[in-house]
Structure formats: C-alpha cells, structure tokens
Design an enzyme around this catalytic site. Structure first.
Site, PDB file in Angstrom:
ATOM      1  N   HIS A  91       0.867  -1.169   0.000  1.00 36.41           N
ATOM      2  CA  HIS A  91       0.000   0.000   0.000  1.00 36.41           C
ATOM      3  C   HIS A  91       0.910   1.226   0.000  1.00 36.41           C
ATOM      4  CE1 HIS A  91      -3.163  -2.768   1.982  1.00 36.41           C
ATOM      5  NE2 HIS A  91      -3.395  -2.683   0.689  1.00 36.41           N
ATOM      6  N   HIS A 126       3.394  -3.879   6.440  1.00 35.02           N
ATOM      7  CA  HIS A 126       2.297  -2.922   6.306  1.00 35.02           C
ATOM      8  C   HIS A 126       2.342  -1.920   7.466  1.00 35.02           C
ATOM      9  CE1 HIS A 126      -0.229  -5.011   3.144  1.00 35.02           C
ATOM     10  NE2 HIS A 126       0.698  -5.912   3.406  1.00 35.02           N
ATOM     11  N   GLU A 173       1.701   3.279   3.143  1.00 38.34           N
ATOM     12  CA  GLU A 173       2.286   2.598   4.295  1.00 38.34           C
ATOM     13  C   GLU A 173       3.785   2.480   4.032  1.00 38.34           C
ATOM     14  OE1 GLU A 173       0.018  -0.990   4.750  1.00 38.34           O
ATOM     15  OE2 GLU A 173      -1.877   0.108   4.896  1.00 38.34           O
ATOM     16  N   GLU A 186       2.245  -5.786  10.631  1.00 39.78           N
ATOM     17  CA  GLU A 186       1.745  -4.423  10.828  1.00 39.78           C
ATOM     18  C   GLU A 186       2.700  -3.716  11.784  1.00 39.78           C
ATOM     19  OE1 GLU A 186      -0.820  -3.068   9.338  1.00 39.78           O
ATOM     20  OE2 GLU A 186      -1.765  -4.813   8.401  1.00 39.78           O
TER      21      GLU A 186
END
Length: 515
Positions: free
Chosen positions: A112, A244, A115, A336
């Site tokens: 993404h 991410h 990110e 994450e």
C-alpha cells in the site's frame, strides 16, 4: 513569524533573515559530510535515516549491490502501472541462481503506497546486510551464506509518490494506498481461499497448489500483482513477510473467513502451528509488539501477545498471503509495523531499532523443520514430487533439482514422498524442540508402471476371466463368451449384479456362488 520548517524555503523566495528555518538542515549537513568522507574501499555501516524518493531508492539499492557485488545483485520483477521498475535486491553467497538445499525467503514492503515505514526498513536492512557482512559480522555472514534473501522494498511505487507528495503530516489513511489503477493490491490476487472452502469436503481434493481459475484473468489484474505472481511462481520461496502499517500486530492466514457472512471468524490453515511459530518469532523479537502494555491503535491483541489469525481480525478475499499459501509452498505473514502509516523522519531510526532484531530472527527462522532431496534410483533429482506430513492436509513440492523445505514444529512426524510414476516412501522422524538448523530427510523413489491409475488397475493380466472354478489340479478351459447378465454355465446373474454394471464399475465376482 518563522516559516513552517516543512515548506521549501527556496521555492517561496524566503531567506534566513525572513525567518525561514529548517531544524533538520544541520543534521542533513552533518550526514552529507560523513558520507563524503567515506572511502568506497573501507567497509562501514552508516545508514541515512531519511525518506527516499523512488529514484533515490533505486540508487541506494544499486549502490548497495555494487558495494557487495560478491553477495548481492539487483533485478527487476516487472513494472508498475505507470512504468516504474519493481526493483528487488538479493543476498546470498552465490547471487543469481538457486543453490541446492538453500532456502529462499522474501520480504515485501510498500504494498500500500501510503504505508511507507516497511519500505524504509527494507532499504535500511539491505544496507545493513551488506555493510555488516563486509565488517565480518559472524551472524550476518552465516545468514547470507546459508540463505537466499530477496527484498522488494516497494511493490507500489506509484502509490508512494501520491502519498509522499502530501507528506507525513498531511497524509491521510487512503491517499496513495491503491496503485495508479485505483486497485488495492492486497485484494487483487486470485481468490483461491473461496475455491478451497467450496471443495474441501471433496475426497482427494488438493489443498495445495490450487490453480488460478480462468475467470480471474477476465477481471482487472494490476501490473504489480501480475509481476509478483510471476515472481512467486518462478522462485521456490519457503517463507515471506509483507510489511504494512496501521496497527502493531502480526497476522497470518487465512485472511478470508471460512464462513461467507462472518467478518471475524477464526479460519486456520492446515499449517496453523507453523504459522503461529513464524508470527511469534517476529513479535517476540520486536521491542514492544508482544508486550501487553504497549498502546495499540484501536484493536485489542492483549490475549494474543501481538499475533492474530487474519480472518479473526477482519476478513477479506484476494489477499497476497492466502495466495502464497494455496498456490505455492510459501508461508507468508503480514507484519503491521505501527499505528502511524507515514511517521516523521525523526521516528525512522527508533523504528529501525525496534524492528532490526525481529527482521533478522525472522529470516533465521527459515532454517527449521526439515529439508532434503528426492531422487530416483539413478541419483537424479525429481522435480514436482510431493512431500506430505501425516495430519497436515497441505503438501509441498520439490524444486527443479528435487530439493524441498518443510517448515514444521518439534515432535514426531510421518513424512511421505511421492511422485507420478514412482513408488511412495514414508519415514518416521523426530524433531527436537531446539534445533540450530533444519533436519535432513532424503528420499529415493523407485519407478513403477504408471500406464493406468492405481485405482483402475483391476486384474490387469486377466487372471479371473471365467467365473466358474475348475476342479483342483485341473487346468481351466476357455469358456464361450456370455451374454450380458449371464453367470457361470450360462446362468443368470444375481439380482444385485446390474447395480454395479450400470454404475460403470467392476462387479465383485468373488461374491458369485459358483466362482
């Protein structure tokens, strides 16, 4: 009144006398002086913890590969929608090709575009591996010499440009997330998980290496997705991590719920324990991810220790991790990295310190479980042989030269190697709790007659042509052909005989009374 430091002073025709001041200017000046004083022949680990544009990213990767040309190289896996290079860098003691029994691992960042922390961490990691190898760091040298590491710092360079144009202070949670076609790349892969759920109760349905359905190609397939799929299919990756942002947690497949109407439902893979171990390796090595006292970004992972099944967190189809697992041998987790998708430059160095050990430990964890080579009786490797573990409905297949890797936890396991046209071989193994390297389990398979499937090879030599018995010791005489439905001595078959003949299967002749 002083100008905001994030504005370009020259662009707005302002000088220092008018109050234009950039507080990061002295730091950048010192870094430039430090870099200019470095000799290209002297190894050193100095990393510039600033954001890099796409062109600067390409430059860093190429300079790093040139500096450590004996252990690294850059290569392109394809291009983005707008034509930007998807440039990867690899580290190994023999760059450019697969080595027998050397596991391959990949790290992917910036899927993404907004990110961005993962993108920066992977750039720092590439420079760190190169410099520390040259400095004689024993840990790094062992890792590089025994592993083939692939790093794709940015999977979505088009989206990054949009996000970077707004900067970290103005960027929201959506600008730059998608690619130039406005496609979310982590929803753009073939949805093989739904195919698995629909067919999992069918006997002999394979839960591994599920083919891509033809219907997928009639939809919108992003250039970036296509490039990564070709990459995944061309290299025998064993494990992977996709970096991410937006939370502080590790998620692992399945990412798509096994129940269509449940958005949060525990949906494990057959390799649930292996995935949990992978996730635990990263989370426990991170400075704060596994700490229950760490502030989260809205979701609560107190009981899970910083890891969670993806579908239990939130469900979505078409994810990259599910595709890796169901289409190839690769086990991929999603990392994450934190609440702030686009942190300030001051946070880049602290984030590197929090994640450096976790990244190294994750890469080292590929050396667990078992590995080996499947050969024929002449000593040649068998490509595409299946390695199955009793109790785990997911096989891995051998690479070009017959070598394989199987991530497994400790315990006693029954391992079976099989290939079309060869006999099966099973071995019982024991994996202790603490292993410094993967256990070696080799197989030698014998060729067999495979003109017919084993299930269809019923009486291949016509040993039971007639249903009547001869007297003991007397040779059988050939019988005249009988009409359908007639038994021995021309008698009519039993009432149940037609059930088998109409179904197209071999009737149980051994149940005939006179046979």
């Amino acid at each position: 009144m002083a100008w905001p430091y994030f504005l370009d002073c020259d662009r707005f025709f302002a000088g220092e006398q008018e109050g234009c001041h950039d507080p990061l200017a002295p730091l950048r000046a010192r870094q430039e002086v430090a870099f200019s004083n470095l000799s290209p022949d002297e190894p050193s680990t100095i990393i510039q913890f600033t954001y890099h544009s796409n062109s600067q990213m390409y430059s860093v990767l190429k300079r790093t590969a040139a500096k450590c040309s004996h252990i690294s190289r850059t290569y392109s896996i394809g291009r983005s929608t707008e034509g930007k290079d998807l440039l990867a860098i690899e580290f190994t003691d023999n760059p450019g090709g697969h080595e027998l029994l050397e596991p391959e691992i990949k790290l992917v960042g910036n899927m993404h575009g907004n990110e961005v922390l993962g993108r920066q961490l992977l750039l720092y990691l590439a420079q760190y591996l190169c410099s520390e190898y040259l400095l004689g760091n024993q840990r790094i040298q062992t890792l590089v010499n025994t592993t083939r590491i692939h790093i794709l710092a940015s999977m979505n360079p088009d989206g990054y440009e949009l996000a970077a144009a707004e900067g970290h202070e103005l960027n929201g949670w959506t600008v730059g997330r998608t690619n130039a076609q406005n496609l979310d790349l982590n929803r753009n892969f073939p949805d093989l998980t739904s195919i698995l759920y629909r067919n999992r109760r069918i006997k002999r349905f394979r839960t591994d290496h599920i083919p891509i359905p033809d219907s997928y190609w009639f939809g919108k397939v992003a250039s970036e997705t296509y490039a990564v799929m070709k990459w995944i299919r061309s290299v025998p990756f064993v494990q992977s991590a996709s970096l991410h942002g937006g939370e502080l947690v590790i998620s692992y497949p399945f990412d798509f719920s096994r129940h269509l109407h449940e958005e949060r439902m525990f949906s494990p893979t057959p390799d649930e324990q292996a995935f949990k171990q992978l996730a635990r390796t990263y989370a426990d090595s991170h400075a704060s991810m596994a700490d229950n006292n760490t502030e989260r970004c809205g979701a609560s992972f107190i009981r899970s220790g910083g890891i969670i099944n993806g579908a239990l967190w939130y469900s979505f189809p078409g994810g990259m991790s599910d595709f890796n697992y169901l289409h190839t041998n690769c086990l991929e987790i999603t990392v994450e990295l934190g609440c702030d998708k686009f942190p300030s430059e001051e946070e880049l160095y602290p984030e590197w310190l929090r994640n450096k050990e976790a990244l190294l430990s994750f890469m080292e964890s590929v050396h667990r479980g078992i590995k080996g080579v499947v050969k024929d009786e002449e000593g040649y490797g068998i490509k595409g042989a299946s390695i199955s573990v009793r109790g785990i409905r997911k096989d891995v297949t051998t690479a070009e030269e017959g070598d394989y890797w199987r991530l497994m936890n400790s315990g006693t396991h029954i391992i079976t190697a099989s290939a079309k046209g060869y006999s099966k071989v099973s071995k019982r193994i024991y994996l202790p709790a603490h292993m410094e390297k993967a256990g070696r389990v080799n197989f030698v398979l014998k060729k067999v007659n495979s003109s017919l499937d084993t299930y269809e090879r019923f009486d291949p030599y016509n040993h039971f042509q007639s249903y009547g018995r001869s007297e003991p010791g007397e040779p059988r005489e050939p019988r005249e052909p009988r009409e359908p439905g007639m038994g021995a001595e021309g008698q009519e078959k039993p009432w149940w005989w037609n059930y088998f003949t109409q179904a197209g299967v071999s009737a149980p002749t051994w149940l005939l009374r006179n046979f």
